[in-house]
Design a protein around this motif. Sequence first.
Motif, PDB file in Angstrom:
ATOM      1  N   LEU A  25      25.139   4.449  22.145  1.00 35.78           N
ATOM      2  CA  LEU A  25      26.488   4.027  21.260  1.00 35.78           C
ATOM      3  C   LEU A  25      27.693   4.410  21.923  1.00 35.78           C
ATOM      4  O   LEU A  25      27.664   5.496  22.825  1.00 35.78           O
ATOM      5  N   LEU A  26      28.804   4.151  21.398  1.00 33.11           N
ATOM      6  CA  LEU A  26      29.977   4.383  21.697  1.00 33.11           C
ATOM      7  C   LEU A  26      30.258   5.919  21.416  1.00 33.11           C
ATOM      8  O   LEU A  26      29.776   6.370  20.508  1.00 33.11           O
ATOM      9  N   GLU A  27      31.240   6.435  22.349  1.00 33.04           N
ATOM     10  CA  GLU A  27      31.636   7.775  22.066  1.00 33.04           C
ATOM     11  C   GLU A  27      31.995   8.156  20.470  1.00 33.04           C
ATOM     12  O   GLU A  27      31.741   9.194  19.633  1.00 33.04           O
ATOM     13  N   SER A  28      33.038   7.078  20.283  1.00 29.28           N
ATOM     14  CA  SER A  28      33.522   7.301  18.849  1.00 29.28           C
ATOM     15  C   SER A  28      32.346   7.292  17.735  1.00 29.28           C
ATOM     16  O   SER A  28      32.680   8.052  16.728  1.00 29.28           O
ATOM     17  N   VAL A  29      31.205   6.672  17.767  1.00 26.57           N
ATOM     18  CA  VAL A  29      30.411   6.765  16.801  1.00 26.57           C
ATOM     19  C   VAL A  29      29.791   8.004  16.775  1.00 26.57           C
ATOM     20  O   VAL A  29      29.526   8.815  15.462  1.00 26.57           O
ATOM     21  N   TYR A  30      29.391   8.763  17.928  1.00 30.25           N
ATOM     22  CA  TYR A  30      28.920   9.985  18.035  1.00 30.25           C
ATOM     23  C   TYR A  30      30.041  11.117  17.250  1.00 30.25           C
ATOM     24  O   TYR A  30      29.611  12.089  16.560  1.00 30.25           O
ATOM     25  N   ASP A  67      38.802  15.919  21.342  1.00 33.51           N
ATOM     26  CA  ASP A  67      37.799  15.194  20.621  1.00 33.51           C
ATOM     27  C   ASP A  67      37.575  15.962  19.261  1.00 33.51           C
ATOM     28  O   ASP A  67      37.857  15.221  18.191  1.00 33.51           O
ATOM     29  N   LYS A  79      30.926  12.828  25.282  1.00 29.03           N
ATOM     30  CA  LYS A  79      30.779  11.592  26.098  1.00 29.03           C
ATOM     31  C   LYS A  79      29.644  10.881  25.591  1.00 29.03           C
ATOM     32  O   LYS A  79      28.731  11.325  25.199  1.00 29.03           O
ATOM     33  N   SER A  80      29.589   9.542  26.123  1.00 28.15           N
ATOM     34  CA  SER A  80      28.384   8.798  26.106  1.00 28.15           C
ATOM     35  C   SER A  80      28.637   7.921  27.446  1.00 28.15           C
ATOM     36  O   SER A  80      28.876   6.617  27.561  1.00 28.15           O
ATOM     37  N   ASN A 110      24.630   9.738  25.786  1.00 26.92           N
ATOM     38  CA  ASN A 110      23.941   8.705  26.471  1.00 26.92           C
ATOM     39  C   ASN A 110      22.788   9.165  27.208  1.00 26.92           C
ATOM     40  O   ASN A 110      22.612   8.717  28.491  1.00 26.92           O
TER      41      ASN A 110
END
Length: 133
Positions: A25-30, A67, A79-80, A110
């Motif tokens: 998934l995108l970094e923003s989701v995590y 972040d 990071k992803s 990721n």
Amino acid sequence: MHENQISFQVRKAAYEIHTDLGPGLLESVYETALEHELRQQGLRVARQVPMPMVYKGIHMETGYRLDLVVEGKVIIELKSVDALQEVHFKQLTTYLKLSGLKLGLLINFNVDRLKDHMHRRVNGLENDTAATA
């Protein structure tokens, strides 16, 4: 709360998120999920924290963004990506130096096994008994 205690809570929450959501998934989701989990634990979390920077007398309001900052003590850089690069470690080390904070965690979601992809960086942290996470 000491930085090492915060680190433990962050790592525990990251494992839960990775178990539930998995990689890809995108970094923003995590980032959103980790912020939520940490707040559920009663921790203060600031997201996308702008950090001013001064260079040779030039003041930049937002030199960079962190972040997550937990309890005003621990920087979390998420990071992803397929693989962490040396620049990611240098980025976190520089953030610690410029912010004056003592502990940072670099987490790459990721991956298949999160355990091997959570890294600690310290900046003069006392009583640091955990060399790596």
